[in-house]
Structure formats: structure tokens, C-alpha cells
Design a protein around this motif. Structure first.
Motif, PDB file in Angstrom:
ATOM      1  N   LEU A 146       0.843  -1.207   0.000  1.00 30.72           N
ATOM      2  CA  LEU A 146       0.000   0.000   0.000  1.00 30.72           C
ATOM      3  C   LEU A 146       0.876   1.255   0.000  1.00 30.72           C
ATOM      4  O   LEU A 146       0.668   2.189  -0.784  1.00 30.72           O
ATOM      5  N   GLN A 147       1.878   1.264   0.884  1.00 28.50           N
ATOM      6  CA  GLN A 147       2.736   2.454   0.964  1.00 28.50           C
ATOM      7  C   GLN A 147       3.537   2.649  -0.323  1.00 28.50           C
ATOM      8  O   GLN A 147       3.762   3.775  -0.749  1.00 28.50           O
ATOM      9  N   ALA A 148       3.955   1.526  -0.942  1.00 30.67           N
ATOM     10  CA  ALA A 148       4.690   1.644  -2.216  1.00 30.67           C
ATOM     11  C   ALA A 148       3.765   2.222  -3.289  1.00 30.67           C
ATOM     12  O   ALA A 148       4.184   3.069  -4.094  1.00 30.67           O
ATOM     13  N   ALA A 149       2.499   1.782  -3.288  1.00 33.04           N
ATOM     14  CA  ALA A 149       1.547   2.293  -4.289  1.00 33.04           C
ATOM     15  C   ALA A 149       1.340   3.796  -4.075  1.00 33.04           C
ATOM     16  O   ALA A 149       1.315   4.578  -5.038  1.00 33.04           O
ATOM     17  N   LEU A 150       1.231   4.220  -2.805  1.00 34.74           N
ATOM     18  CA  LEU A 150       1.033   5.652  -2.523  1.00 34.74           C
ATOM     19  C   LEU A 150       2.271   6.465  -2.923  1.00 34.74           C
ATOM     20  O   LEU A 150       2.166   7.609  -3.365  1.00 34.74           O
ATOM     21  N   ALA A 199       3.253  13.183  -7.644  1.00 32.94           N
ATOM     22  CA  ALA A 199       3.669  14.001  -6.503  1.00 32.94           C
ATOM     23  C   ALA A 199       3.498  15.471  -6.823  1.00 32.94           C
ATOM     24  O   ALA A 199       3.610  15.874  -7.977  1.00 32.94           O
ATOM     25  N   ARG A 200       3.247  16.291  -5.744  1.00 34.64           N
ATOM     26  CA  ARG A 200       3.082  17.735  -5.967  1.00 34.64           C
ATOM     27  C   ARG A 200       4.407  18.361  -6.404  1.00 34.64           C
ATOM     28  O   ARG A 200       4.450  19.413  -7.017  1.00 34.64           O
ATOM     29  N   ALA A 209       0.644  10.705   1.295  1.00 38.19           N
ATOM     30  CA  ALA A 209       0.510   9.276   1.638  1.00 38.19           C
ATOM     31  C   ALA A 209      -0.094   9.116   3.035  1.00 38.19           C
ATOM     32  O   ALA A 209      -0.929   8.234   3.268  1.00 38.19           O
ATOM     33  N   LEU A 210       0.320   9.997   3.965  1.00 40.18           N
ATOM     34  CA  LEU A 210      -0.225   9.937   5.331  1.00 40.18           C
ATOM     35  C   LEU A 210      -1.730  10.217   5.315  1.00 40.18           C
ATOM     36  O   LEU A 210      -2.521   9.491   5.925  1.00 40.18           O
ATOM     37  N   VAL A 211      -2.108  11.268   4.587  1.00 41.48           N
ATOM     38  CA  VAL A 211      -3.524  11.654   4.550  1.00 41.48           C
ATOM     39  C   VAL A 211      -4.353  10.550   3.872  1.00 41.48           C
ATOM     40  O   VAL A 211      -5.415  10.153   4.368  1.00 41.48           O
ATOM     41  N   LEU A 212      -3.831  10.015   2.759  1.00 34.84           N
ATOM     42  CA  LEU A 212      -4.589   8.969   2.054  1.00 34.84           C
ATOM     43  C   LEU A 212      -4.696   7.711   2.922  1.00 34.84           C
ATOM     44  O   LEU A 212      -5.742   7.056   2.958  1.00 34.84           O
ATOM     45  N   ARG A 218       8.223   6.267   5.054  1.00 34.01           N
ATOM     46  CA  ARG A 218       6.827   5.853   4.844  1.00 34.01           C
ATOM     47  C   ARG A 218       6.374   4.684   5.737  1.00 34.01           C
ATOM     48  O   ARG A 218       5.660   4.908   6.701  1.00 34.01           O
ATOM     49  N   PRO A 219       6.745   3.430   5.387  1.00 38.83           N
ATOM     50  CA  PRO A 219       6.078   2.316   6.083  1.00 38.83           C
ATOM     51  C   PRO A 219       6.292   2.327   7.595  1.00 38.83           C
ATOM     52  O   PRO A 219       5.356   2.080   8.354  1.00 38.83           O
ATOM     53  N   GLY A 220       7.515   2.673   8.026  1.00 39.52           N
ATOM     54  CA  GLY A 220       7.812   2.621   9.462  1.00 39.52           C
ATOM     55  C   GLY A 220       7.195   3.769  10.232  1.00 39.52           C
ATOM     56  O   GLY A 220       6.546   3.579  11.260  1.00 39.52           O
ATOM     57  N   LEU A 221       7.371   4.988   9.720  1.00 37.91           N
ATOM     58  CA  LEU A 221       6.850   6.163  10.441  1.00 37.91           C
ATOM     59  C   LEU A 221       5.320   6.143  10.462  1.00 37.91           C
ATOM     60  O   LEU A 221       4.700   6.360  11.508  1.00 37.91           O
ATOM     61  N   ILE A 222       4.702   5.864   9.315  1.00 38.36           N
ATOM     62  CA  ILE A 222       3.225   5.848   9.280  1.00 38.36           C
ATOM     63  C   ILE A 222       2.736   4.621  10.066  1.00 38.36           C
ATOM     64  O   ILE A 222       1.724   4.681  10.760  1.00 38.36           O
ATOM     65  N   GLY A 223       3.510   3.530   9.984  1.00 37.26           N
ATOM     66  CA  GLY A 223       3.174   2.327  10.757  1.00 37.26           C
ATOM     67  C   GLY A 223       3.196   2.604  12.257  1.00 37.26           C
ATOM     68  O   GLY A 223       2.363   2.098  13.021  1.00 37.26           O
ATOM     69  N   TRP A 224       4.134   3.415  12.677  1.00 37.09           N
ATOM     70  CA  TRP A 224       4.262   3.788  14.104  1.00 37.09           C
ATOM     71  C   TRP A 224       2.974   4.471  14.596  1.00 37.09           C
ATOM     72  O   TRP A 224       2.399   4.080  15.618  1.00 37.09           O
ATOM     73  N   VAL A 225       2.498   5.488  13.843  1.00 37.68           N
ATOM     74  CA  VAL A 225       1.283   6.177  14.318  1.00 37.68           C
ATOM     75  C   VAL A 225       0.052   5.273  14.197  1.00 37.68           C
ATOM     76  O   VAL A 225      -0.888   5.383  14.978  1.00 37.68           O
ATOM     77  N   LEU A 226       0.100   4.356  13.238  1.00 40.42           N
ATOM     78  CA  LEU A 226      -1.022   3.410  13.095  1.00 40.42           C
ATOM     79  C   LEU A 226      -1.076   2.484  14.323  1.00 40.42           C
ATOM     80  O   LEU A 226      -2.153   2.236  14.882  1.00 40.42           O
ATOM     81  N   ILE A 227       0.080   2.013  14.748  1.00 40.46           N
ATOM     82  CA  ILE A 227       0.123   1.138  15.936  1.00 40.46           C
ATOM     83  C   ILE A 227      -0.340   1.921  17.169  1.00 40.46           C
ATOM     84  O   ILE A 227      -1.120   1.428  17.987  1.00 40.46           O
ATOM     85  N   ASN A 228       0.137   3.169  17.289  1.00 36.76           N
ATOM     86  CA  ASN A 228      -0.315   4.019  18.408  1.00 36.76           C
ATOM     87  C   ASN A 228      -1.838   4.132  18.425  1.00 36.76           C
ATOM     88  O   ASN A 228      -2.467   4.021  19.480  1.00 36.76           O
ATOM     89  N   LEU A 229      -2.401   4.346  17.242  1.00 35.36           N
ATOM     90  CA  LEU A 229      -3.861   4.505  17.151  1.00 35.36           C
ATOM     91  C   LEU A 229      -4.556   3.200  17.532  1.00 35.36           C
ATOM     92  O   LEU A 229      -5.575   3.204  18.241  1.00 35.36           O
ATOM     93  N   ALA A 230      -3.988   2.080  17.079  1.00 35.39           N
ATOM     94  CA  ALA A 230      -4.579   0.772  17.402  1.00 35.39           C
ATOM     95  C   ALA A 230      -4.568   0.560  18.922  1.00 35.39           C
ATOM     96  O   ALA A 230      -5.540   0.057  19.496  1.00 35.39           O
ATOM     97  N   LEU A 231      -3.487   0.992  19.566  1.00 34.27           N
ATOM     98  CA  LEU A 231      -3.393   0.829  21.028  1.00 34.27           C
ATOM     99  C   LEU A 231      -4.435   1.716  21.720  1.00 34.27           C
ATOM    100  O   LEU A 231      -5.038   1.332  22.724  1.00 34.27           O
ATOM    101  N   MET A 232      -4.664   2.882  21.136  1.00 32.95           N
ATOM    102  CA  MET A 232      -5.669   3.793  21.692  1.00 32.95           C
ATOM    103  C   MET A 232      -7.079   3.185  21.530  1.00 32.95           C
ATOM    104  O   MET A 232      -7.898   3.223  22.444  1.00 32.95           O
ATOM    105  N   MET A 233      -7.336   2.613  20.358  1.00 28.55           N
ATOM    106  CA  MET A 233      -8.651   1.989  20.117  1.00 28.55           C
ATOM    107  C   MET A 233      -8.866   0.815  21.083  1.00 28.55           C
ATOM    108  O   MET A 233      -9.963   0.599  21.584  1.00 28.55           O
TER     109      MET A 233
END
Ligand SMILES: NC(=O)C1=CN([C@@H]2O[C@H](COP(=O)(O)OP(=O)(O)OC[C@H]3O[C@@H](n4cnc5c(N)ncnc54)[C@H](OP(=O)(O)O)[C@@H]3O)[C@@H](O)[C@H]2O)C=CC1
Ligand SMILES: CC(C)CCC[C@@H](C)[C@H]1CC=C2C3=C(CC[C@@]21C)[C@@]1(C)CC[C@H](O)C(C)(C)[C@@H]1CC3
Length: 418
Positions: free
Chosen positions: A72-76, A81-82, A105-108, A195-210
Motif C-alpha cells: 500500500l505504501q509503495a503504491a502511494l 507528486a506535488r 501518503a499519510l492523509v490517504l 513511509r512504512p515505518g513512520l506511518i506504521g508507528w502512528v497506526l500502531i499508536n492509534l490501534a493501542l488507543m482503540m
């Protein structure tokens, strides 16, 4: 096979032995932290509560999830790009081009996630899969580094990194032989760094919050702060994506196990440690203390962003009105060094700001445990070591001018202390 470079850089990280030790120690530390964070005692320095068997680590679903995430991150990354930025000049005088669409990529990703969650995607369940996910990410990092190493054997000598082609396969596998491994315009190091690691980090944080919401009905104030601060840090990195092109990792270091594992496994699974800790060890946090912590994070961010932007603006255009009045030292290379503004305070003001933020990320976890302070301890060691590596490189680049800079700005990271 590509010939070795004429002048070899001195070995770092304790040479092949240090590299081999780090390749074992880093994954072991990551699994230790993952296990300890969910244990009752949460002791950083004690033994892990149990040693997981292969059945707890290996899951084909986790591997599939990691590969889907990378896909997914590779596709994004490949979306229009702007802006397309040029990197620093390479040995063959060429410059590589990099898409600037990380924030997009973060927003999408957030939009896709929002859609998924409204369709019933159980994001909180991710927090139960951290161990097999980290195992899959480590496996991917090992295999990926091996492929990168093999690829580096067939590239011309000018494409090799200054540091990672010592001739010792263990050391070179760890540090990375090729400077900018690419397939067509897809730059693996640049992609993985942001991309994958940094965005993955906030995704994991969000999952822990959920998951905290599932368990306790609502997210705690401490969890809000940790999620908010770290989202700001990741959002900032992607917003200022172009600035990563002037970091040591992109300009100097090859792409080997250190960065592949660091980017794909270490960042998402250890940098989310505070949120992991808070899920299993809820901490009371009042508004006055929360306000003080927000202030500390704001001060850290102000220094970090101010210093990084000042240097990037100056490097892009020294006559830019925002930096034109700053005092500088001329160097024999034709480049100048800032000696006033943030860079006149200490020689690495950006590290100071980053460390202050690291403190603010741990404070919401209280002071009853050392574990949530692991990031601060590790990061201090990383930046002290990184600062020494950078000094060495600057001394080589700028010689006498660097000595003069050190005389004018005697402290490295912390005024009057270090
Ligand atoms: N969260 C994390 O895990 C990590 C975060 N970071 C952060 O990444 C950011 C970038 O760090 P990093 O790449 O290590 O290094 P810097 O952004 O500090 O870049 C160092 C380079 O800046 C240039 N420079 C140094 N002094 C001056 C000066 N006085 N005037 C002008 N240019 C100067 C030199 O390069 P040149 O002269 O060639 O331009 C030097 O090599 C930092 O904010 C750091 O905190 C870093 C590592 C890990
Ligand atoms: C695990 C090992 C001991 C070392 C691995 C180090 C890597 C995890 C870090 C090396 C430099 C990094 C940077 C960032 C993240 C961590 C790694 C990859 C960075 C992307 C974080 C966000 C910042 O704003 C930044 C300035 C863009 C950072 C650049 C360096």
C-alpha cells in the motif's frame, strides 16, 4: 562484481564484531520491550516474563499484513507528486530525483483507514498482534537486506556508500554497500526512511488507543498526549519530507540491515513503546501536569523545527531573507557554516529539540517505571553517537573551518553541559 573503493572509510560500530552483535542485540531488545510492556511488572532491566515459542511469533497472517502494508505504501509513493526534488550531487556529478508526496501518503492512509473502520475494521485487534507483526517485519528486513547486499555486488563502484564497502561481508551487510539502491525511479532507502515505518508507528499508536477504548470505555489523557505528540512528529517529518534528503542516512550511509531493520521494524515497534505501556499500565494524569508536558513538547518542537528549518533554508539559498543576516564561517569547499541563530547556540540544536520532545513523550507514563523512558535513553545514546559520526565527517569536509566552528560554538548538544 563492483571493485572496492580506493580510499576506505574507517570502520564504525565496532567493526564486523560490533555489527554482528548489533544484528542480534537490536531484534532481541525489540522483542524484550514488546514482551515486557505487556507484563505486570514492566521492568526494563529484568528478564522478560516468558520466552515466546515460534507459534507465538510466527503467523502467516502477520506476514501477509506487513507485505500488504508495504505494498500500500509503495503504491502511494508511486502516485503523482506535488513536487519532485533533486538530491545532493553524487560522485558521478548526477543528482537523483525524489517524489515529495509523503504527507499525501499519510492523509490517504488516514482516509483509507477511516473508511475501513467505518466498515467495521477492528483496528484495536492489531495491538494483540504486535509480537507476530514485529517478527514478520524483522524477517522482511533480514531478507530485504540480503537482496540489497546481493544487488550491491553488481553496481558500479561510484554507486557504493563511503562507509559500507569495507570488504567484510558482515560489516557491509549491516551498514549497507549501495548508497541509493533503486529499481527505475523507486528509491528503496528514501521510501523506507519515511513511509512504512513512520506511518506504521502512528497506526500502531492509534490501534493501542482503540484497544484502550475497548477495554476502558474511553482513551486516557496520557494516551491522547502520546498519540498527539508522536503524530505531530511524524506529520512534521512527512510535511518537511524534502529535508530528509540532506540527512546523513541519505547522503552518507548505505542501505543495509541497520537502516532496513531500523526503518521497518525498530521504529514502528519500539517507538510505540509508551502507548504499549499505557494500554497495560494506565496512568492517572491531571490537567496541570498535562499542560506542563504539552509545554515541554512545544519547546522541544520549537527548537527542533527552528533549527532544522534554519539549516535547510540556508543550505537551499544562503541569501534567503530569513537567514541572510546570520553570521557565517567560510570553508574551503565554498560552503558556509552558520555560527549564529540556532547553530550558534550548540553544534546540534536540532538534536537538543528532539531530546526534549523525547522526554515529553515519556512523562505522560508517570515516573513509576523506567520502561517508558527507554526511548529517551536509547535516543540519547543514538544522538551522541550520531553527533560524533557527523563531527568526523564535517572535520573531513571542512578541516580548519570546522575547528574554528568548534572554537566559536564549544558545546555539542546541550549548552554548558555537553
Ligand atoms: N527520531 C529519530 O530516531 C531520529 C531523529 N533524527 C533527527 O533527524 C534530524 C537530522 O539529523 P542528522 O541527519 O543527524 O543531522 P543534521 O540535520 O544535524 O545534519 C548535520 C549536517 O548539517 C550540516 N551542518 C552542521 N553544522 C552546520 C552549521 N553550523 N551550518 C550549516 N550546516 C551545518 C553538515 O552538513 P553539510 O555542511 O554538508 O550541509 C552536517 O553534516 C535531527 O533533527 C535529528 O534529531 C536523527 C536520527 C534519528
Ligand atoms: C536501530 C539502530 C540502532 C539504528 C536505526 C536508526 C534509525 C531508526 C534512525 C536513523 C535515522 C532516522 C531518522 C528518522 C527516524 C529514525 C531513523 C530512521 C526520522 C525519519 C524521524 C523523523 C524526523 O523528523 C527526521 C528528521 C525526518 C528523521 C530522519 C532520521
Amino acid at each position: 562484481m563492483a571493485p572496492l573503493q580506493g580510499s576506505r572509510a574507517p570502520m564504525e560500530f565496532g567493526g564486523p564484531l560490533g555489527a554482528a552483535a548489533l544484528m542480534l542485540l537490536l531484534p532481541a531488545t525489540m522483542f524484550h520491550l514488546l514482551l515486557v510492556a505487556r507484563s505486570g511488572s514492566a521492568r526494563l532491566l529484568g528478564p522478560p516474563p516468558y520466552l515466546p515459542g515460534l507459534e507465538a511469533l510466527w503467523s502467516p497472517w502477520a506476514l501477509l499484513l506487513c507485505l500488504t502494508w508495504l505494498g500500500l505504501q509503495a503504491a502511494l509513493y508511486l502516485l503523482p507528486a506535488r513536487k519532485v526534488a533533486e538530491g545532493q550531487e553524487l560522485k558521478d556529478k548526477s543528482r537523483l530525483r525524489y517524489p515529495i508526496n509523503g504527507f499525501q501518503a499519510l492523509v490517504l492512509t488516514a482516509l483509507l483507514l477511516g473508511l475501513g473502520m467505518s466498515a467495521g475494521l477492528p483496528l484495536g485487534a492489531l495491538s494483540e498482534m504486535l509480537l507476530p507483526l514485529a517478527f514478520a517485519a524483522t524477517l522482511i528486513a533480514f531478507i530485504f537486506s540480503l537482496l540489497l547486499y546481493l544487488k550491491s555486488l553488481v553496481v558500479p563502484a561510484f554507486a557504493l556508500a563511503p562507509g559500507g564497502n569495507s570488504g567484510n561481508p558482515i560489516y557491509d551487510f549491516f551498514l549497507g554497500r549501495e548508497l541509493n539502491p533503486r529499481i527505475c525511479s523507486f528509491d528503496f532507502k528514501y521510501f523506507c526512511e519515511l513511509r512504512p515505518g513512520l506511518i506504521g508507528w502512528v497506526l500502531i499508536n492509534l490501534a493501542l488507543m482503540m484497544q484502550e477504548v475497548e477495554l476502558r470505555g474511553s482513551p486516557s489523557l496520557a494516551m491522547w498526549l502520546v498519540n498527539g505528540f508522536q503524530l505531530l512528529y511524524v506529520g512534521d517529518a512527512l510535511w518537511h519530507e524534502e529535508a530528509v534528503l540532506t540527512t546523513m542516512d541519505i547522503i552518507h550511509d548505505g542501505f543495509g540491515f541497520m537502516l532496513a531493520f531500523g526503518d521497518l521494524a525498530w521504529v514502528p515497534f519500539t517507538y510505540s513503546l509508551q502507548a504499549q505501556f499505557l494500554l497495560y499500565h494506565p496512568q492517572p494524569l491531571g490537567l496541570p501536569m498535562a499542560s506542563v508536558i504539552c509545554l515541554i513538547n512545544a519547546v522541544g518542537y520549537y527548537i527542533f523545527r527552528g533549527a532544522n528549518s534554519q539549516k535547510n533554508t540556508f543550505r537551499k539559498n544562503p541569501s534567503d531573507p530569513r537567514v541572510a543576516d546570520l553570521e557565517t564561517i567560510s570553508t574551503a569547499t565554498g560552503r558556509q557554516l552558520l555560527v549564529s541563530g540556532w547553530w550558534g547556540m550548540v553544534r546540534h540544536p536540532n538534536y537538543l529539540g528532539d531530546l526534549i520532545m523525547a522526554l515529553a513523550w515519556s512523562l505522560p507514563c508517570g515516573v513509576s517505571h523506567l520502561l517508558p523512558y527507554f526511548y529517551l535513553l536509547y535516543f540519547t545514546a543514538l544522538l551522541v553517537h550520531r553527533e560524533a559520526r557527523d563531527e568526523q565527517q564535517c572535520l573531513q569536509k571542512y578541516g580548519l573551518a570546522w575547528h574554528e566552528y568548534c572554537r566559536r560554538v564549544p558545546y555539542r548538544i546541550m549548552p554548558y553541559i555537553y
